[in-house]
Write a protein that holds these residues in place. Sequence first.
Motif, mmCIF file in Angstrom:
data_model
loop_
_atom_site.group_PDB
_atom_site.id
_atom_site.type_symbol
_atom_site.label_atom_id
_atom_site.label_comp_id
_atom_site.label_asym_id
_atom_site.label_seq_id
_atom_site.Cartn_x
_atom_site.Cartn_y
_atom_site.Cartn_z
ATOM 1 N N LEU A 15 0.275 -0.935 -0.009
ATOM 2 C CA LEU A 15 -0.472 -0.418 -0.119
ATOM 3 C C LEU A 15 1.016 1.331 0.423
ATOM 4 C CD1 LEU A 15 -2.939 -0.946 2.674
ATOM 5 C CD2 LEU A 15 -3.255 -0.854 -0.015
ATOM 6 N N ILE A 16 1.649 1.267 0.988
ATOM 7 C CA ILE A 16 2.552 2.450 0.547
ATOM 8 C C ILE A 16 3.583 2.464 -0.386
ATOM 9 C CG2 ILE A 16 4.450 1.677 2.105
ATOM 10 C CD1 ILE A 16 2.900 5.146 2.905
ATOM 11 N N SER A 17 3.880 1.308 -0.831
ATOM 12 C CA SER A 17 4.892 1.508 -1.987
ATOM 13 C C SER A 17 3.978 2.448 -3.474
ATOM 14 C CB SER A 17 5.070 0.149 -2.486
ATOM 15 O OG SER A 17 6.293 0.333 -1.362
ATOM 16 N N ARG A 18 2.762 1.744 -3.568
ATOM 17 C CA ARG A 18 1.565 2.579 -3.927
ATOM 18 C C ARG A 18 1.870 3.978 -4.415
ATOM 19 N NH1 ARG A 18 -3.495 -1.815 -4.222
ATOM 20 N NH2 ARG A 18 -2.282 -3.481 -4.238
ATOM 21 N N ALA A 19 2.056 4.399 -2.849
ATOM 22 C CA ALA A 19 1.035 5.762 -2.430
ATOM 23 C C ALA A 19 2.628 6.395 -2.629
ATOM 24 C CB ALA A 19 0.908 6.686 -0.933
ATOM 25 N N ALA A 20 3.995 5.712 -2.641
ATOM 26 C CA ALA A 20 4.958 6.599 -2.924
ATOM 27 C C ALA A 20 5.148 6.203 -4.539
ATOM 28 C CB ALA A 20 6.248 5.887 -2.425
ATOM 29 N N ASP A 21 4.909 5.743 -5.060
ATOM 30 C CA ASP A 21 5.233 5.471 -6.761
ATOM 31 C C ASP A 21 4.406 6.368 -7.646
ATOM 32 O OD1 ASP A 21 7.205 3.338 -6.688
ATOM 33 O OD2 ASP A 21 5.262 2.071 -7.654
ATOM 34 N N ASP A 61 4.937 15.086 -6.171
ATOM 35 C CA ASP A 61 4.809 15.393 -4.696
ATOM 36 C C ASP A 61 5.661 15.150 -3.841
ATOM 37 O OD1 ASP A 61 3.429 15.906 -2.438
ATOM 38 O OD2 ASP A 61 1.549 15.745 -2.974
ATOM 39 N N ARG A 62 6.307 16.551 -3.649
ATOM 40 C CA ARG A 62 7.814 16.033 -2.845
ATOM 41 C C ARG A 62 7.511 15.978 -1.426
ATOM 42 N NH1 ARG A 62 12.623 19.372 -5.568
ATOM 43 N NH2 ARG A 62 12.423 18.853 -7.766
ATOM 44 N N VAL A 63 6.558 16.929 -0.983
ATOM 45 C CA VAL A 63 5.802 16.874 0.756
ATOM 46 C C VAL A 63 5.364 14.884 0.936
ATOM 47 C CG1 VAL A 63 4.892 17.338 2.343
ATOM 48 C CG2 VAL A 63 6.014 19.027 1.080
ATOM 49 N N TYR A 73 5.510 12.387 -1.072
ATOM 50 C CA TYR A 73 6.451 11.424 -1.728
ATOM 51 C C TYR A 73 7.896 11.060 0.210
ATOM 52 C CZ TYR A 73 9.923 8.692 -3.981
ATOM 53 O OH TYR A 73 11.092 8.201 -4.520
ATOM 54 N N ALA A 74 8.375 12.052 0.659
ATOM 55 C CA ALA A 74 8.993 12.004 1.523
ATOM 56 C C ALA A 74 8.334 11.080 2.377
ATOM 57 C CB ALA A 74 9.365 13.448 1.761
ATOM 58 N N LYS A 75 6.830 12.257 3.064
ATOM 59 C CA LYS A 75 6.179 11.515 4.271
ATOM 60 C C LYS A 75 6.504 10.081 4.016
ATOM 61 C CE LYS A 75 2.197 11.468 7.179
ATOM 62 N NZ LYS A 75 1.235 12.565 7.567
ATOM 63 N N ALA A 76 5.387 9.304 2.338
ATOM 64 C CA ALA A 76 5.685 7.863 1.768
ATOM 65 C C ALA A 76 6.923 7.373 2.329
ATOM 66 C CB ALA A 76 5.142 7.584 0.965
ATOM 67 N N LEU A 77 7.976 7.978 2.070
ATOM 68 C CA LEU A 77 9.203 7.028 2.089
ATOM 69 C C LEU A 77 9.161 6.633 3.599
ATOM 70 C CD1 LEU A 77 11.768 8.711 -0.492
ATOM 71 C CD2 LEU A 77 10.422 6.723 -0.968
ATOM 72 N N TYR A 78 8.943 7.837 4.008
ATOM 73 C CA TYR A 78 9.484 7.805 5.416
ATOM 74 C C TYR A 78 8.723 6.869 5.777
ATOM 75 C CZ TYR A 78 9.666 8.962 10.861
ATOM 76 O OH TYR A 78 9.708 8.799 12.276
ATOM 77 N N LEU A 79 7.669 6.211 5.548
ATOM 78 C CA LEU A 79 6.601 5.320 6.362
ATOM 79 C C LEU A 79 7.025 4.448 6.218
ATOM 80 C CD1 LEU A 79 3.590 7.087 6.628
ATOM 81 C CD2 LEU A 79 4.691 6.603 8.277
#
Length: 71
Positions: free
Chosen positions: A48-54, A61-63, A65-71
């Motif tokens: 799920l978070i990988s889909r969001a990050a992609d 959307d850097r903000v 994207y960064a949060k998705a990578l963090y999670l």
Amino acid sequence: MPHHPDSVLQALDSMDTSHFSERERAYYYLLQTEAEDKCYVEHTTDSLISRAADYFRRKDDRVHYAKALYL
């Protein structure tokens, strides 16, 4: 989310996401993962978070994207 992640998780779990746009679905996955983290729900997959990050990476959307990578 900071004070009642269990309520947020319950609300997210009760939502019908079938009508969500791609952006709404990506944001939903981001919120779902964050709420699960705050409720100490063990993740068995990162799909799920990988889909969001992609999605956020593709849309630059850097903000989010960064949060998705963090999670």
